[in-house]
Design a protein around this motif. Structure first.
Motif, mmCIF file in Angstrom:
data_model
loop_
_atom_site.group_PDB
_atom_site.id
_atom_site.type_symbol
_atom_site.label_atom_id
_atom_site.label_comp_id
_atom_site.label_asym_id
_atom_site.label_seq_id
_atom_site.Cartn_x
_atom_site.Cartn_y
_atom_site.Cartn_z
ATOM 1 N N SER A 232 4.055 -3.601 7.706
ATOM 2 C CA SER A 232 3.881 -2.366 8.574
ATOM 3 C C SER A 232 4.041 -1.256 7.654
ATOM 4 O O SER A 232 4.726 -1.184 6.609
ATOM 5 C CB SER A 232 4.910 -2.441 9.662
ATOM 6 O OG SER A 232 4.939 -1.443 10.536
ATOM 7 N N TRP A 233 3.799 -0.028 8.227
ATOM 8 C CA TRP A 233 4.049 1.282 7.433
ATOM 9 C C TRP A 233 5.407 1.866 7.611
ATOM 10 O O TRP A 233 5.956 1.705 8.910
ATOM 11 C CB TRP A 233 2.995 2.365 8.038
ATOM 12 C CG TRP A 233 1.500 2.229 7.369
ATOM 13 C CD1 TRP A 233 0.792 1.589 8.076
ATOM 14 C CD2 TRP A 233 1.171 2.496 6.070
ATOM 15 N NE1 TRP A 233 -0.552 1.630 7.342
ATOM 16 C CE2 TRP A 233 -0.194 1.834 5.940
ATOM 17 C CE3 TRP A 233 1.704 3.007 4.752
ATOM 18 C CZ2 TRP A 233 -0.865 2.331 4.653
ATOM 19 C CZ3 TRP A 233 1.050 3.302 3.878
ATOM 20 C CH2 TRP A 233 -0.377 2.791 3.853
ATOM 21 N N THR A 234 6.196 2.021 6.683
ATOM 22 C CA THR A 234 7.564 2.713 6.719
ATOM 23 C C THR A 234 7.250 4.160 6.140
ATOM 24 O O THR A 234 7.006 4.413 4.967
ATOM 25 C CB THR A 234 8.179 1.889 5.721
ATOM 26 O OG1 THR A 234 8.173 0.276 6.035
ATOM 27 C CG2 THR A 234 9.944 2.256 5.519
ATOM 28 N N ALA B 180 4.641 7.252 2.332
ATOM 29 C CA ALA B 180 4.604 6.041 3.405
ATOM 30 C C ALA B 180 4.044 4.976 2.391
ATOM 31 O O ALA B 180 3.609 5.003 1.510
ATOM 32 C CB ALA B 180 3.754 6.399 4.456
ATOM 33 N N ILE B 181 4.682 3.647 2.705
ATOM 34 C CA ILE B 181 4.464 2.639 2.169
ATOM 35 C C ILE B 181 4.425 1.367 3.112
ATOM 36 O O ILE B 181 5.148 1.284 4.081
ATOM 37 C CB ILE B 181 5.614 2.005 1.040
ATOM 38 C CG1 ILE B 181 5.852 3.271 0.007
ATOM 39 C CG2 ILE B 181 5.399 0.635 0.290
ATOM 40 C CD1 ILE B 181 6.933 2.804 -0.910
ATOM 41 N N LYS B 182 3.232 0.763 3.154
ATOM 42 C CA LYS B 182 2.949 -0.469 3.939
ATOM 43 C C LYS B 182 3.288 -1.910 3.161
ATOM 44 O O LYS B 182 2.809 -1.904 1.967
ATOM 45 C CB LYS B 182 1.489 -0.642 4.261
ATOM 46 C CG LYS B 182 1.218 -1.636 5.322
ATOM 47 C CD LYS B 182 -0.399 -1.832 5.706
ATOM 48 C CE LYS B 182 -0.442 -2.927 6.750
ATOM 49 N NZ LYS B 182 -1.890 -3.190 6.712
ATOM 50 N N GLU C 14 0.801 -1.340 -0.081
ATOM 51 C CA GLU C 14 0.163 0.047 -0.033
ATOM 52 C C GLU C 14 0.776 1.170 0.001
ATOM 53 O O GLU C 14 1.961 1.371 0.682
ATOM 54 C CB GLU C 14 -0.924 -0.128 1.270
ATOM 55 C CG GLU C 14 -1.825 -1.216 1.191
ATOM 56 C CD GLU C 14 -2.646 -1.313 2.645
ATOM 57 O OE1 GLU C 14 -3.145 -0.108 2.965
ATOM 58 O OE2 GLU C 14 -2.960 -2.340 3.047
ATOM 59 N N CYS D 157 -2.524 0.600 -4.466
ATOM 60 C CA CYS D 157 -1.924 -0.713 -3.941
ATOM 61 C C CYS D 157 -1.541 -1.613 -5.223
ATOM 62 O O CYS D 157 -1.830 -1.430 -6.523
ATOM 63 C CB CYS D 157 -3.324 -1.582 -3.360
ATOM 64 S SG CYS D 157 -3.787 -0.596 -1.848
ATOM 65 N N MET E 40 1.187 5.505 -0.024
ATOM 66 C CA MET E 40 0.379 6.742 0.199
ATOM 67 C C MET E 40 1.234 7.805 -0.418
ATOM 68 O O MET E 40 2.433 8.060 -0.324
ATOM 69 C CB MET E 40 0.265 7.160 1.729
ATOM 70 C CG MET E 40 -0.392 6.033 2.560
ATOM 71 S SD MET E 40 -2.347 6.188 2.152
ATOM 72 C CE MET E 40 -2.576 7.717 2.798
ATOM 73 N N LYS F 18 -5.280 5.311 -1.180
ATOM 74 C CA LYS F 18 -3.994 4.737 -1.207
ATOM 75 C C LYS F 18 -3.998 4.086 -2.620
ATOM 76 O O LYS F 18 -4.892 3.724 -3.502
ATOM 77 C CB LYS F 18 -4.132 3.473 -0.051
ATOM 78 C CG LYS F 18 -4.050 3.798 1.171
ATOM 79 C CD LYS F 18 -3.953 2.578 1.985
ATOM 80 C CE LYS F 18 -5.224 2.002 2.043
ATOM 81 N NZ LYS F 18 -5.388 0.955 2.958
#
Length: 175
Positions: free
Chosen positions: A151-153, A124-126, A94, A105, A96, A103
């Motif tokens: 997790s979000w990074t 941000a990237i999940k 995902e 995807c 952002m 989002k």
């Protein structure tokens, strides 16, 4: 007596040459591959009706349509990372981006994959279950980020001390 075997060899050579000549004449007049391509020829080349060869160029299919509809430039990839509907399930990457309301995807399949693209202002990237790394550019600088699994990074401007806009240019994932 020694002249007789030599005459037989010469006769066989002449007969062979005549056979080759006759075959060449038949080929030309019948339209067999390598012969005449005269339009009144009764035989058709099989290759004319056969499909052509598929050559993989790794360009993203329907990229022009996706760019027009979603303003996302998808360039090239190996087919293992594809744009996906975020509501289509779990296990997606995902993304952002500041200039996108929703989002973005991507689905990852297989043991590994790569995709080159252009999405501006990504922050941000999940991650998913894959080990994922992304390359981003800011001006002439290129930066790489390892994405935390599931997790979000923070990436791009969220990870930049100067808060500069970063463009996502490549995604690489592997199991």
């Amino acid at each position: 007596m020694s002249g007789q075997p030599q005459r037989k060899r010469l006769a066989l050579r002449a007969l062979g040459a005549a056979a080759v000549g006759a075959l060449a004449w038949i080929t030309v007049t019948a339209g067999i591959p390598g012969g005449s391509s005269h339009p009144t020829s009764s035989a058709a080349l099989v290759a004319d009706d056969a499909p052509g060869y598929a050559v993989e160029d790794f360009n993203y299919p329907l990229a022009d349509k996706i760019l027009a509809e979603k303003k996302i430039l998808l360039k090239r990839g190996d087919g293992h990372i594809t744009l996906a509907d975020c509501a289509s399930g779990t296990g997606l990457l995902e993304i952002m981006a500041r200039d996108k309301a929703d989002k973005i995807c991507f689905k990852v399949v297989g043991n590994s994959g790569w995709l080159t693209l252009e999405i501006p202002a990504v922050y941000a990237i999940k991650g998913n279950d894959y080990t994922t790394a992304v390359d981003m550019t800011v001006g002439t600088e290129e930066k790489s980020f390892d994405i935390i699994k599931n997790s979000w990074t923070p990436v791009g401007e969220a990870a930049d001390t100067e808060g500069r806009d970063h463009m996502l240019v490549e995604i690489r994932a592997s199991k």
